[in-house]
Design an enzyme around this catalytic site. Structure first.
Site, PDB file in Angstrom:
ATOM      1  N   SER A 119      -6.240  -6.742  13.968  1.00  0.00           N
ATOM      2  CA  SER A 119      -5.004  -7.900  15.160  1.00  0.00           C
ATOM      3  C   SER A 119      -5.726  -8.522  16.518  1.00  0.00           C
ATOM      4  O   SER A 119      -5.597  -8.472  17.579  1.00  0.00           O
ATOM      5  CB  SER A 119      -4.319  -7.299  16.224  1.00  0.00           C
ATOM      6  OG  SER A 119      -3.567  -7.097  14.368  1.00  0.00           O
ATOM      7  N   GLY A 166     -11.611 -10.717  12.128  1.00  0.00           N
ATOM      8  CA  GLY A 166     -11.230 -10.671  11.200  1.00  0.00           C
ATOM      9  C   GLY A 166     -11.988  -9.833  10.481  1.00  0.00           C
ATOM     10  O   GLY A 166     -12.375  -8.766   9.158  1.00  0.00           O
ATOM     11  N   ASP A 194       1.676  -5.721  14.229  1.00  0.00           N
ATOM     12  CA  ASP A 194       0.287  -6.004  15.373  1.00  0.00           C
ATOM     13  C   ASP A 194       0.834  -6.049  16.434  1.00  0.00           C
ATOM     14  O   ASP A 194      -0.005  -6.181  17.356  1.00  0.00           O
ATOM     15  CB  ASP A 194      -0.067  -7.228  14.727  1.00  0.00           C
ATOM     16  CG  ASP A 194      -0.926  -6.605  13.122  1.00  0.00           C
ATOM     17  OD1 ASP A 194      -1.157  -5.470  13.282  1.00  0.00           O
ATOM     18  OD2 ASP A 194      -1.148  -7.381  12.615  1.00  0.00           O
ATOM     19  N   GLU A 249       2.875 -17.136  14.767  1.00  0.00           N
ATOM     20  CA  GLU A 249       2.474 -16.711  13.435  1.00  0.00           C
ATOM     21  C   GLU A 249       2.713 -16.698  12.069  1.00  0.00           C
ATOM     22  O   GLU A 249       2.163 -17.740  11.386  1.00  0.00           O
ATOM     23  CB  GLU A 249       1.744 -15.129  13.484  1.00  0.00           C
ATOM     24  CG  GLU A 249       0.335 -14.966  12.575  1.00  0.00           C
ATOM     25  CD  GLU A 249      -0.423 -13.881  12.485  1.00  0.00           C
ATOM     26  OE1 GLU A 249      -0.377 -12.995  13.912  1.00  0.00           O
ATOM     27  OE2 GLU A 249      -1.874 -13.363  11.602  1.00  0.00           O
ATOM     28  N   GLU A 260       0.941   1.515   6.357  1.00  0.00           N
ATOM     29  CA  GLU A 260       0.810   0.232   6.117  1.00  0.00           C
ATOM     30  C   GLU A 260       1.571  -0.327   5.553  1.00  0.00           C
ATOM     31  O   GLU A 260       2.090   0.156   4.374  1.00  0.00           O
ATOM     32  CB  GLU A 260      -0.623   0.715   5.207  1.00  0.00           C
ATOM     33  CG  GLU A 260      -2.017  -0.341   6.469  1.00  0.00           C
ATOM     34  CD  GLU A 260      -1.815   0.038   7.663  1.00  0.00           C
ATOM     35  OE1 GLU A 260      -1.678  -0.781   8.410  1.00  0.00           O
ATOM     36  OE2 GLU A 260      -3.040   0.617   8.067  1.00  0.00           O
ATOM     37  N   HIS A 261       1.885  -1.434   5.282  1.00  0.00           N
ATOM     38  CA  HIS A 261       3.083  -2.847   5.100  1.00  0.00           C
ATOM     39  C   HIS A 261       4.441  -2.311   4.587  1.00  0.00           C
ATOM     40  O   HIS A 261       4.664  -2.286   3.422  1.00  0.00           O
ATOM     41  CB  HIS A 261       2.246  -3.010   3.370  1.00  0.00           C
ATOM     42  CG  HIS A 261       1.178  -3.882   3.335  1.00  0.00           C
ATOM     43  ND1 HIS A 261       0.868  -4.975   2.960  1.00  0.00           N
ATOM     44  CD2 HIS A 261      -0.236  -3.213   3.456  1.00  0.00           C
ATOM     45  CE1 HIS A 261      -0.508  -5.732   3.066  1.00  0.00           C
ATOM     46  NE2 HIS A 261      -1.451  -4.915   3.636  1.00  0.00           N
ATOM     47  N   THR A 262       4.217  -1.907   5.657  1.00  0.00           N
ATOM     48  CA  THR A 262       6.029  -0.968   5.400  1.00  0.00           C
ATOM     49  C   THR A 262       6.247  -1.753   6.670  1.00  0.00           C
ATOM     50  O   THR A 262       7.951  -1.585   6.636  1.00  0.00           O
ATOM     51  CB  THR A 262       6.095   0.743   6.222  1.00  0.00           C
ATOM     52  OG1 THR A 262       4.874   1.118   7.483  1.00  0.00           O
ATOM     53  CG2 THR A 262       5.751   1.458   5.095  1.00  0.00           C
TER      54      THR A 262
HETATM   55  C1  GAF Z   1      -1.262  -6.958   9.305  1.00  0.00           C
HETATM   56  C2  GAF Z   1       0.179  -7.466   9.435  1.00  0.00           C
HETATM   57  F1  GAF Z   1       0.046  -8.617  10.186  1.00  0.00           F
HETATM   58  C3  GAF Z   1       0.843  -6.020   9.825  1.00  0.00           C
HETATM   59  O1  GAF Z   1       2.325  -7.020  10.019  1.00  0.00           O
HETATM   60  C4  GAF Z   1       0.662  -5.776   8.582  1.00  0.00           C
HETATM   61  O2  GAF Z   1       1.720  -5.179   7.176  1.00  0.00           O
HETATM   62  C5  GAF Z   1       0.016  -5.180   7.910  1.00  0.00           C
HETATM   63  O3  GAF Z   1      -1.521  -6.023   7.858  1.00  0.00           O
HETATM   64  C6  GAF Z   1      -0.762  -3.858   6.804  1.00  0.00           C
HETATM   65  O4  GAF Z   1       0.878  -3.000   7.492  1.00  0.00           O
HETATM   66  O5  GAF Z   1      -1.968  -6.617  10.282  1.00  0.00           O
END
Ligand code: GAF
Length: 389
Positions: A132, A128, A178, A166, A39-41
């Site tokens: 995705s 929400g 996503d 996006e 996540e957030h990678t």
């Molecule tokens: C959201 C973002 F759209 C993804 O790109 C990703 O950064 C994610 O948060 C966190 O892992 O879904």
């Protein structure tokens, strides 16, 4: 086509006929996703491991002669129309239509002659919930427009284009995960994506064979400042990479973490960097276990990822932490928030025969704290975007 896909596809086709008359030329489906780990990678050029959900967005569409796009969505039961002027520049269409206009804009910007089209959209991907829904919409629209126009764009190039829609047209600074998940995932597999070069490996994720299930728990937590906080995390990571003199945090290995952290003055940046660097390693460790068919053993990595998001990246909320704790206390092998954070969903890896028990335990923990009851659903890794027969 599975029964749930047939139902949403029928709604899109029926919506097309009601709105425009006649039959659509075709129907294109794209799924939402959960991220197993990582996540957030993605925007740190690291690793992610999402899989596609059985929940899909379906677009029924045909061409129209005018350079015009007419779009009906079942969600608002509203029809919007935009023309060439609206896709000459980013941001001219707003609201849900921006995700559709953004795809037209991105295709044209990349030099593709996009045909005018009439589209009808139906979706089972909740909005929400951090599953995705926007990437599913972009990916389904992209698949439809490519086919209708006979345009050539290899699958590996499609996520970047949808992401541009996006990032630039809609204005959300998200990474590549996503759209990649929605377009490139395969049934029965998780998608191991290297977000630097966008290479992928399909990793078998056979829950049935292991007697396991993934329970997705919709926290129903209201999104609290999610957009601003997401952008702030991204800025912190970029600041960390700059201070460490690397192109992206992906370039810091776990074996270099202590030295790297010692070079950072700011405690908050240290925590953000620690999350990203350790999370990349957890993805690699998860992939290694799955390659060895040791599905049960990934549980502790999922939970460690959650702790890192809670304490270092600080993107969880009380409802999410409650769901994770309750699932673990009820016997889940591992549990973590999935997606961008500040609400959204939790996934729990559980023995297949304990889904009801774990769901009931989470619901009871929510009731005790006075939270709105959560939603629960067991899911299997499902196919990515496709044209439906
Ligand atoms: C959201 C973002 F759209 C993804 O790109 C990703 O950064 C994610 O948060 C966190 O892992 O879904």
């Amino acid at each position: 086509m599975t029964d749930p896909t047939r139902a949403v596809a029928d709604r899109a086709a029926a919506g097309f006929t009601t709105q425009y008359g006649g039959q659509a030329a075709g129907r294109w489906a794209a799924p939402g996703r959960v991220n197993l780990i990582g996540e957030h990678t993605d925007y740190n050029e690291g690793f992610v491991l999402p899989f596609a959900l059985p929940l899909q967005t379906v677009v029924a569409a045909d061409r129209q002669d005018a350079e015009q796009w007419t779009v009906w969505s079942e969600l608002s039961d509203e029809t919007i129309t935009f023309g060439a002027d609206d896709v000459a520049e980013a941001g001219r269409v707003t609201g849900w239509g921006a995700y559709v206009a953004g795809v037209v804009w991105a295709l044209r910007e990349a030099g593709h002659p996009v045909p005018g089209a009439r589209l009808a959209i139906a979706s089972d991907v909740p909005l929400g919930a951090g599953l995705s829904s926007s990437a599913a919409l972009e990916s389904a629209v992209l698949a439809a427009l490519l086919d209708l126009g006979g345009l050539e764009l290899p699958a590996e190039s499609q996520p970047r284009l949808a992401q541009r829609a996006e990032n630039v047209y809609v204005g959300a600074p998200t990474g590549i995960m996503d759209q990649s998940a929605s377009i490139r995932c395969r049934a029965g597999h998780a998608l191991f994506l290297d977000c630097r070069d966008e290479s992928v490996e399909q990793i078998p994720f056979d829950l049935d064979a292991a007697g396991l299930a993934v329970l997705v728990i919709d926290s129903r937590a209201p999104h609290r400042h999610a957009d601003g906080e997401y952008a702030a995390r991204r800025r912190s990571c970029e600041a960390g990479a700059r201070a460490l003199g690397v192109a992206a945090l992906r370039d810091v290995g776990v074996d270099q973490l202590d030295t790297a952290l010692a070079r950072l003055d700011d405690e908050e940046t240290r925590r953000r960097v620690r999350h990203v660097v350790t999370e990349d390693q957890r993805v690699l460790d998860t992939v290694a276990l799955l390659r060895a068919a040791r599905v049960r053993d990934i549980g502790p990595l999922l939970t460690a990822s959650h702790v890192s998001m809670r304490d270092d990246f600080e993107i969880t909320v009380p409802e999410i932490d409650t769901a994770v704790e309750a699932a673990l206390a009820a016997g889940a092998l591992g549990a973590r928030m999935t997606g961008g954070g500040f609400g959204g969903c939790v996934l729990a890896l559980i023995d297949a025969d304990r889904a009801d028990e774990v769901a009931a335990a989470v619901t009871a923990a929510y009731a005790e704290r006075g939270f709105t009851a959560p939603g629960t659903l067991t899911v299997l890794p499902s196919p990515g975007a496709t044209r439906l027969p």
